[in-house]
Design a protein around this motif. Sequence first.
Motif, PDB file in Angstrom:
ATOM      1  N   SER A 181       0.782  -1.176  -0.042  1.00 60.61           N
ATOM      2  CA  SER A 181       0.056  -0.087  -0.005  1.00 60.61           C
ATOM      3  C   SER A 181       0.879   1.245  -0.125  1.00 60.61           C
ATOM      4  O   SER A 181       0.395   2.261  -0.463  1.00 60.61           O
ATOM      5  CB  SER A 181      -0.990  -0.032   1.092  1.00 60.61           C
ATOM      6  OG  SER A 181      -0.300  -0.224   2.442  1.00 60.61           O
ATOM      7  N   SER A 182       2.082   1.363   0.626  1.00 58.10           N
ATOM      8  CA  SER A 182       2.847   2.361   0.780  1.00 58.10           C
ATOM      9  C   SER A 182       4.142   2.189   1.023  1.00 58.10           C
ATOM     10  O   SER A 182       4.712   1.070   1.543  1.00 58.10           O
ATOM     11  CB  SER A 182       2.397   3.400   1.761  1.00 58.10           C
ATOM     12  OG  SER A 182       2.385   3.125   2.974  1.00 58.10           O
ATOM     13  N   VAL A 183       5.243   2.884   0.581  1.00 57.97           N
ATOM     14  CA  VAL A 183       6.526   2.840   0.914  1.00 57.97           C
ATOM     15  C   VAL A 183       7.033   4.175   1.326  1.00 57.97           C
ATOM     16  O   VAL A 183       6.744   5.408   0.661  1.00 57.97           O
ATOM     17  CB  VAL A 183       7.427   2.603  -0.251  1.00 57.97           C
ATOM     18  CG1 VAL A 183       8.928   2.355  -0.039  1.00 57.97           C
ATOM     19  CG2 VAL A 183       6.915   1.284  -0.781  1.00 57.97           C
ATOM     20  N   ARG A 184       7.445   4.487   2.449  1.00 59.68           N
ATOM     21  CA  ARG A 184       7.862   5.546   3.135  1.00 59.68           C
ATOM     22  C   ARG A 184       9.253   5.779   3.646  1.00 59.68           C
ATOM     23  O   ARG A 184       9.810   4.599   4.041  1.00 59.68           O
ATOM     24  CB  ARG A 184       6.874   5.934   4.333  1.00 59.68           C
ATOM     25  CG  ARG A 184       5.407   5.952   3.641  1.00 59.68           C
ATOM     26  CD  ARG A 184       4.421   6.240   4.991  1.00 59.68           C
ATOM     27  NE  ARG A 184       3.233   5.990   4.654  1.00 59.68           N
ATOM     28  CZ  ARG A 184       2.396   7.327   4.144  1.00 59.68           C
ATOM     29  NH1 ARG A 184       2.997   8.559   4.276  1.00 59.68           N
ATOM     30  NH2 ARG A 184       1.180   7.189   3.563  1.00 59.68           N
ATOM     31  N   ASN A 185       9.558   6.598   4.049  1.00 55.29           N
ATOM     32  CA  ASN A 185      11.084   6.816   4.775  1.00 55.29           C
ATOM     33  C   ASN A 185      11.040   6.612   6.265  1.00 55.29           C
ATOM     34  O   ASN A 185      10.068   7.010   7.071  1.00 55.29           O
ATOM     35  CB  ASN A 185      11.663   8.398   4.641  1.00 55.29           C
ATOM     36  CG  ASN A 185      11.930   8.790   3.025  1.00 55.29           C
ATOM     37  OD1 ASN A 185      12.818   7.826   2.542  1.00 55.29           O
ATOM     38  ND2 ASN A 185      11.273   9.673   2.642  1.00 55.29           N
ATOM     39  N   LEU A 186      12.180   5.792   6.859  1.00 57.16           N
ATOM     40  CA  LEU A 186      12.041   5.839   8.046  1.00 57.16           C
ATOM     41  C   LEU A 186      13.209   6.724   8.775  1.00 57.16           C
ATOM     42  O   LEU A 186      14.243   7.060   7.852  1.00 57.16           O
ATOM     43  CB  LEU A 186      12.595   4.455   8.388  1.00 57.16           C
ATOM     44  CG  LEU A 186      11.468   3.333   8.169  1.00 57.16           C
ATOM     45  CD1 LEU A 186      12.020   1.693   8.434  1.00 57.16           C
ATOM     46  CD2 LEU A 186      10.271   3.374   9.185  1.00 57.16           C
ATOM     47  N   PRO A 187      13.293   7.224   9.969  1.00 56.08           N
ATOM     48  CA  PRO A 187      14.275   7.984  10.417  1.00 56.08           C
ATOM     49  C   PRO A 187      15.817   7.473  10.313  1.00 56.08           C
ATOM     50  O   PRO A 187      16.602   8.332  10.342  1.00 56.08           O
ATOM     51  CB  PRO A 187      14.124   8.193  12.110  1.00 56.08           C
ATOM     52  CG  PRO A 187      12.683   7.908  11.834  1.00 56.08           C
ATOM     53  CD  PRO A 187      12.192   6.736  10.809  1.00 56.08           C
TER      54      PRO A 187
END
Length: 377
Positions: free
Chosen positions: A100-106
């Motif tokens: 559903s999504s790909v996001r940046n991690l800290p």
Amino acid sequence: MREVDVAVVGAGQAGLSAGYQLRRDGLDFVMFDHSPRPGGAWQYRWPTLTLGKAHRIADLPGMPLGTPDPARPASDVVSEYFDKYEREFGLDVRRPVDVSSVRNLPDGRLQVATSEGEYAVRYLINASGTWEKPFWPRYAGMETFRGRHLHTHDYRGPDGFARKRVVVVGGGASGVQALLEIAEVAAETRWVTRRAPEWVEGPFGEELGRAAVARVDERVRRGLPPGSVVSVTGLMLTDEVKAARASGVLHRLPMFERVTPSGVVWADGTAFDADVILWATGFRASLAHLAPLGLRGPGGGIVMDGTQVADDPRVHLLGYGPSASTIGANRAGRSAARAVRRALRDPVGGGRTGANRGEERPETPGRSGRTEIFPAA
């Protein structure tokens, strides 16, 4: 959140090629596929599209397709081939799984949200294809049509077109293949395309395929919309096609000006009453899950360095430009996997155990060039 070095999204031709190379190189990876069974987009092709009528299917690395019966449905042949391939090389494809999504991690990794949970990955090889995003062009009056609009995404063969008046829109191989079938049962047909088709003598061999890939690559290196590899190969003049041209079935008309409640009308006032308009107008890349990464520029394009996104080297995109073909997909899959291996430096993934770990093999790095990719017009 589960941790893995590499995630591969999609298990079609490009995804399996990438998985094969990752497995050989001993990397820690996971593969997701949206479809319920092996076969990529081929499993959805209509049953009357036999292997002999389809474009040549390129061999996956390490296991040739062989010489299956050309009279069998291409969807069955390719699904069986991909299934055997996954089992032979131990590719643990998780399906059906939606990403559903790909996001940046800290910490610099990527968070991949799926229908079976979340993963933290260092690299993403995206081979999600185009099947889930059929392209519908817009023409004046489309919403007024009292007949049926149908895209080749949902075409299941000619049975539903008996005694119908049909307009087929599109100059690609799928449009021609559907038209040849429909014309045998329909009351009347019309074939319309934006550009006059380019007919090519002889079989679609590897040399022609490589030349087509090179032409698409040249366009994207100049920052032009890539279109499709099929658009530069031309249409094969098979015996069936020659007969259809002689009979008038494959008489191409220019695009109509508008759609009316009863059919279509051209700029000169010529009209054709229709029961069905079949839109064989292609597909666009399925990249909605990557939107949180902000990869696209102001004009909607993504600047690429080979298969790698230039502004985010953690992400490799397969299925754009030169890799949007069976020949290009194989190359792109292997190239992306090798680039990831070099970037990770430690191919065994820091000692973690993954379902897709394999024996590392040496290879020679390939060359890549900086290109800009835009959505096809």
